[in-house]
Motif scaffolding. Structure first.
Motif, PDB file in Angstrom:
ATOM      1  N   MET A 114       0.843  -1.207   0.000  1.00 14.51           N
ATOM      2  CA  MET A 114       0.000   0.000   0.000  1.00 14.51           C
ATOM      3  C   MET A 114       0.881   1.261   0.000  1.00 14.51           C
ATOM      4  O   MET A 114       0.637   2.206  -0.740  1.00 14.51           O
ATOM      5  CB  MET A 114      -0.914   0.038   1.232  1.00 14.51           C
ATOM      6  CG  MET A 114      -1.921  -1.097   1.358  1.00 14.51           C
ATOM      7  SD  MET A 114      -3.119  -1.247   0.017  1.00 14.51           S
ATOM      8  CE  MET A 114      -2.382  -2.604  -0.917  1.00 14.51           C
ATOM      9  N   SER A 115       1.897   1.271   0.846  1.00 16.72           N
ATOM     10  CA  SER A 115       2.769   2.439   0.942  1.00 16.72           C
ATOM     11  C   SER A 115       3.486   2.697  -0.382  1.00 16.72           C
ATOM     12  O   SER A 115       3.634   3.834  -0.811  1.00 16.72           O
ATOM     13  CB  SER A 115       3.814   2.242   2.045  1.00 16.72           C
ATOM     14  OG  SER A 115       3.194   2.219   3.301  1.00 16.72           O
ATOM     15  N   VAL A 116       3.944   1.631  -0.999  1.00 14.26           N
ATOM     16  CA  VAL A 116       4.663   1.784  -2.267  1.00 14.26           C
ATOM     17  C   VAL A 116       3.749   2.412  -3.315  1.00 14.26           C
ATOM     18  O   VAL A 116       4.114   3.395  -3.978  1.00 14.26           O
ATOM     19  CB  VAL A 116       5.183   0.406  -2.759  1.00 14.26           C
ATOM     20  CG1 VAL A 116       5.678   0.504  -4.195  1.00 14.26           C
ATOM     21  CG2 VAL A 116       6.285  -0.100  -1.843  1.00 14.26           C
ATOM     22  N   ARG A 118       0.973   4.045  -2.920  1.00 17.82           N
ATOM     23  CA  ARG A 118       0.587   5.383  -2.480  1.00 17.82           C
ATOM     24  C   ARG A 118       1.653   6.415  -2.903  1.00 17.82           C
ATOM     25  O   ARG A 118       1.328   7.473  -3.442  1.00 17.82           O
ATOM     26  CB  ARG A 118       0.505   5.357  -0.952  1.00 17.82           C
ATOM     27  CG  ARG A 118      -0.459   6.276  -0.309  1.00 17.82           C
ATOM     28  CD  ARG A 118      -0.391   6.114   1.215  1.00 17.82           C
ATOM     29  NE  ARG A 118      -1.277   5.107   1.782  1.00 17.82           N
ATOM     30  CZ  ARG A 118      -2.578   5.260   1.963  1.00 17.82           C
ATOM     31  NH1 ARG A 118      -3.184   6.372   1.578  1.00 17.82           N
ATOM     32  NH2 ARG A 118      -3.310   4.314   2.508  1.00 17.82           N
ATOM     33  N   ASP A 119       2.906   6.091  -2.672  1.00 14.18           N
ATOM     34  CA  ASP A 119       3.987   7.022  -2.983  1.00 14.18           C
ATOM     35  C   ASP A 119       4.176   7.160  -4.498  1.00 14.18           C
ATOM     36  O   ASP A 119       4.451   8.252  -4.997  1.00 14.18           O
ATOM     37  CB  ASP A 119       5.302   6.545  -2.352  1.00 14.18           C
ATOM     38  CG  ASP A 119       5.291   6.631  -0.834  1.00 14.18           C
ATOM     39  OD1 ASP A 119       4.309   7.141  -0.272  1.00 14.18           O
ATOM     40  OD2 ASP A 119       6.263   6.187  -0.217  1.00 14.18           O
ATOM     41  N   ILE A 120       4.062   6.059  -5.207  1.00  8.61           N
ATOM     42  CA  ILE A 120       4.241   6.131  -6.661  1.00  8.61           C
ATOM     43  C   ILE A 120       3.127   6.960  -7.279  1.00  8.61           C
ATOM     44  O   ILE A 120       3.368   7.808  -8.149  1.00  8.61           O
ATOM     45  CB  ILE A 120       4.287   4.715  -7.285  1.00  8.61           C
ATOM     46  CG1 ILE A 120       5.519   3.949  -6.775  1.00  8.61           C
ATOM     47  CG2 ILE A 120       4.311   4.801  -8.807  1.00  8.61           C
ATOM     48  CD1 ILE A 120       5.601   2.510  -7.274  1.00  8.61           C
ATOM     49  N   SER A 175       3.724  10.503  -6.883  1.00  5.59           N
ATOM     50  CA  SER A 175       4.789  10.962  -7.781  1.00  5.59           C
ATOM     51  C   SER A 175       4.285  11.105  -9.214  1.00  5.59           C
ATOM     52  O   SER A 175       4.666  12.049  -9.921  1.00  5.59           O
ATOM     53  CB  SER A 175       5.964   9.976  -7.742  1.00  5.59           C
ATOM     54  OG  SER A 175       6.513   9.883  -6.442  1.00  5.59           O
ATOM     55  N   LEU A 207      -6.901   0.217  -2.597  1.00  7.27           N
ATOM     56  CA  LEU A 207      -6.129   1.441  -2.357  1.00  7.27           C
ATOM     57  C   LEU A 207      -6.401   2.469  -3.451  1.00  7.27           C
ATOM     58  O   LEU A 207      -6.481   3.678  -3.173  1.00  7.27           O
ATOM     59  CB  LEU A 207      -4.630   1.128  -2.307  1.00  7.27           C
ATOM     60  CG  LEU A 207      -3.778   2.368  -2.087  1.00  7.27           C
ATOM     61  CD1 LEU A 207      -3.914   2.851  -0.657  1.00  7.27           C
ATOM     62  CD2 LEU A 207      -2.326   2.106  -2.425  1.00  7.27           C
TER      63      LEU A 207
END
Lengths: 238, 238, 238, 238, 238, 238
Positions: free
Chosen positions: E85-87, E89-91, E94, E118
């Protein structure tokens, strides 16, 4: 004994001899005309004074805590609840790894109370340590003494005004401040809290005679020392 | 000026006058016969000494950092990377809320380097602040002076042995310790690190003359002060 | 051997025979006229070339890392520090579960350095594995060769311009770019970084002759292979 | 009015007319011979009874909270502090998104107190909402009534034994149980807590006459209703 | 067009011209005798083939996903749900920062389905982007073609055996494997899953003729291209 | 048997006799004219009805889940994916600690599907429990019955309109609503979703005869009961 005055061999020897250690936790936040660091100063000093005759190690005070209601006052540092939980979780793991099994957390700031809940969680997680969460200023005897001295004792008023938390350049106001409406304050965002509180004290007198403060302090130290002495959990692997 | 010597009005005035402040970060971890608190002592003192003539506020040093390799030495406190990130994230948010826009993080411990990466992340997140991550002991001039004094300068040896990090009861060993295999150490778990390091110093002499140490210190203070003076980001809303 | 060319029985056999494996990590971020994927391309290729004669498995390169300073350049993907920590934490757990005990992380991007700190944390957490964090381009011999070739070697200039990172449609500019003020850049938010950097190179020439690049590469591969060969931790349960 | 009896248009209309809503939070944990769900039953019922004449929406009770000390009693569900923080954080965001600006959290379980700290944090984060954290059973008037009825009132004893928390198949023991050493219990891991507590009550009588309980309840409902009525923060954008 | 073949100016131009881009996500996990990287290979290739005629950028495939059930098979890399999820979310943050507003996530692994949840969350968080989560192999037309070809199509059997996922050194077994009890498998821990699955295929034939596979692939590519073409959200600020 | 009707001794006895228990999870979100709590009502009731003859404990339904697409409808409560993961992670740990080894998660809301992925992760983490994730309404037989009854069955239409989810004050509209474009809806932010959906139903009739609904319910209960009966993992330490 402050850990700053110990090396690792000293701590190794201390833990081998006695399962107890102290972690003081404080806060950096508005305290009216007093130092922003009142809560960390008091937590560390009461811990140090209490531990001195017992030779128990006092780790460095955690200087930052939970103080969101004071966020409109510059100089206030506020951690999120989860952040402080992580810090204490990691420190306790390290203390246990160092050999301690009875950990006294001496707290100097009411806002940090979730650390007490975390302490319970860690008791369950490890099962082989005992943690005591000690709010030094409102432990029963200390609080009774404060009430007896002046029932207005509260945040940033005389109750926190010790010779070691005063600033030479900022004298306490004279007179007595009306009490704040605590219920209203607790439901208000920081800008409104600042509107309500003004200088930051919760009301009453800003200072009382030093001998009265010393009398309170002596009880606070004695009660913290008593907390060190017991009771602690009876642990299977001790 | 230490924030412990300021109240919230002092900080409000300071931030109104000057966008700069300092956050020192340290570590509590084995340092051979020296104090477990070497890194926090040095970070806070170099920050205080550097800021003094400029009247810039120095917030309380964060006493705990990342030191997993020393986990087999009692007294070492180790935060997880994510925990230290959360702490610095919250403190920076609070400093910005207090009105500061140029934040010097004075770091006293090599293991805390991920804070430098976080500082970059926060620059992007906010866009209106400038953060400088300053490893005081290996900034160019200080490091050059250390190398010139004795190229063995490293963790827990003479390089960290100042009058203010020594313990009266624990004299430095005489002689010179052979250097440790750093590559081997870096890939080893804590128990093995302790086997390799023994007393905890990374090798070389444990102490050097005080005048040499003062000369290093003077450069460290000057270089930290220079870091305060610039350069800083050119910010649109400054 | 790339794991893409292996099935699970191949990996099971590899881990039974040799405790070593490689995890390359890169970044997707501006590299001036070069591919956005320079860092992942180089990390994966140097790992593959180094491992080839040893038959050690090379897992797929993690293509995304920490690059907040380049956030104003489209195509830059930036993970938060905590995110990359979680990714590497989970991958290392999986590699250990697969039977590997000596893990070489080949890093192609300076911004990913917090992974080195995490590696230390994982050494402590597990106690039975050895992890080596290897920045291939600034390992001692490779960096010496780069300095000898041209001391301007840096981000997105000739130093990263290999035949396998160039784009056919985007020739390198001629001439030499003045160096950027690195201190100023490091304290600046992304919009200001882009103002300072323009095309994205950190200065110097954009390209050098292929034979010079091949000579650097050969040393990079050899030094990465040497890192695979040791030293590794002496583990009790090996 | 329970949200289970409302559809989204009903909630939209309610929020347009009145900024207030209620979120009850409870716990599922040992309560001696009483229902494991005592705390969620009481929190939801007191909220519902208080809100009824005002037509304020009561959202479904969060049935799980922080109860690590009871982890040795089967049927106890314990969230980590961070988990409960996340839940309340997300629910408050949703209530605000739904149009509510004055949120009363009616808590039925002492262990959930960190939610009060989180409420303060959310006040600061949003700045445009007011949250009141209300421990229904120890609000001043209710607690006074309990003390007046029988000063032993505590966890799992008569104080929580209402007709709506009793189980038909499990009658309350007769007689009176000696009080537990609360200080000792708080520093003990769950297995030791169970040893100390036995059936789970904190001591005193297990049941009191229904008319006494109803009198306490009536005050609890009235005091919860009064909390709904004010005071609330004066918000700029209301 | 693969982002590896683009520099930042190319991506800037692409985003200025067209709001669409692709993020492929895969997994590294057992696939019987096939490559451990089947899911990342297929996701990246189907994305690349679909995007080619449209000139839409395809970012590097995320090679690691959620595959806990295969944890007993060496070479399987498994992220925790929160990590993936974090990955993503960050991508996504970006990609949005890069100027894209319509993001097609091409997923090659059933276990990654929480990314679809997500994506919905991110739609709500941003409000100004559109995200489509596309399981390429079970999109309606592709799945229909697979069923028509052979209703046993599943994990690691013929359905994933393309010329570009086979390993030269590991021929597919002959014959047909009985189907596994999927319900039993889904409730079993990894060691038991391995006992049930043996080589890792879910049953049926291990390979089918290349022309059949190409026919499936052509439909998969066409359907992925159609997903790129619409529908997308009607966004206010487009 | 609902856990609200049990005390800890009852649960201890239940777990000693039978390793199975049920955790229902729901959602609080728009359901057109129906109760906002449809999904939690149905999950808890189908679990209770299924468990009744078997005497298996049904824990309190988790009332909040993942519903970001409905965030523009007041009364919708939406947790982040990570939050729900944390909740289920902690509850499962508690159920295991209570002695249960076969856990049926009865899910009433499609948006909660990431819990299924988490269940797989927990199977791997513990290795000694079996978890079954059961979407009661689209289990094979129940879904077949729904399709047979009326193929439009979907969110907030007749399919969720049971006597126990209707509100007396809000009659179902007459007639039939055209179906929504599901692909378009899934890629749209919440404001656009509300524009598309209007009252919130996904189309078709809003209500069907009670005998038809009872027939569906009976199959749903029977299929949930069958899920309780097996298969479960064969666990080594059972």
């Amino acid at each position: 004994m402050n850990v700053a005055d110990m090396n690792w061999r000293d701590v190794e020897a201390a833990a081998a001899k006695d399962p107890r250690c102290i972690l003081p936790i404080g806060s950096t936040e508005q305290h009216a005309q007093l130092s922003l660091c009142v809560d960390m100063i008091l937590a560390e000093k009461v811990a140090t004074d209490a531990a001195a005759p017992l030779g128990i190690p006092v780790f460095p005070v955690m200087p930052y805590g939970l103080a969101p209601y004071f966020n409109a006052y510059p100089g206030t540092i506020c951690l999120r609840v989860e952040t402080l939980m992580s810090v204490v979780r990691d420190i306790v793991a390290s203390l246990r790894r160092s050999g301690f099994r009875q950990i006294l957390i001496v707290n100097g700031h009411g806002g940090n109370n979730p650390v007490g809940a975390l302490a319970q969680e860690l008791l369950s997680e490890y099962g082989d340590i005992s943690i005591k969460f000690h709010n030094w200023w409102n432990a029963p005897q200390t609080w009774a003494k404060i009430q007896e001295t002046d029932p207005t004792g509260s945040h940033a008023n005389w109750m926190e005004n010790f010779p070691w938390t005063r600033l030479a350049h900022a004298a306490a106001p004279e007179g007595e401040k009306p009490g704040v409406d605590m219920v209203q304050m607790k439901v208000s965002p920081p800008a409104e809290v600042r509107n309500m509180l003004g200088d930051g004290s919760f009301g009453g007198r800003w200072q009382r005679p030093d001998d009265e403060m010393q009398a309170i302090w002596d009880i606070g130290v004695a009660e913290t020392r008593a907390a060190l002495e017991g009771p602690w959990a009876e642990l299977k692997n001790d």
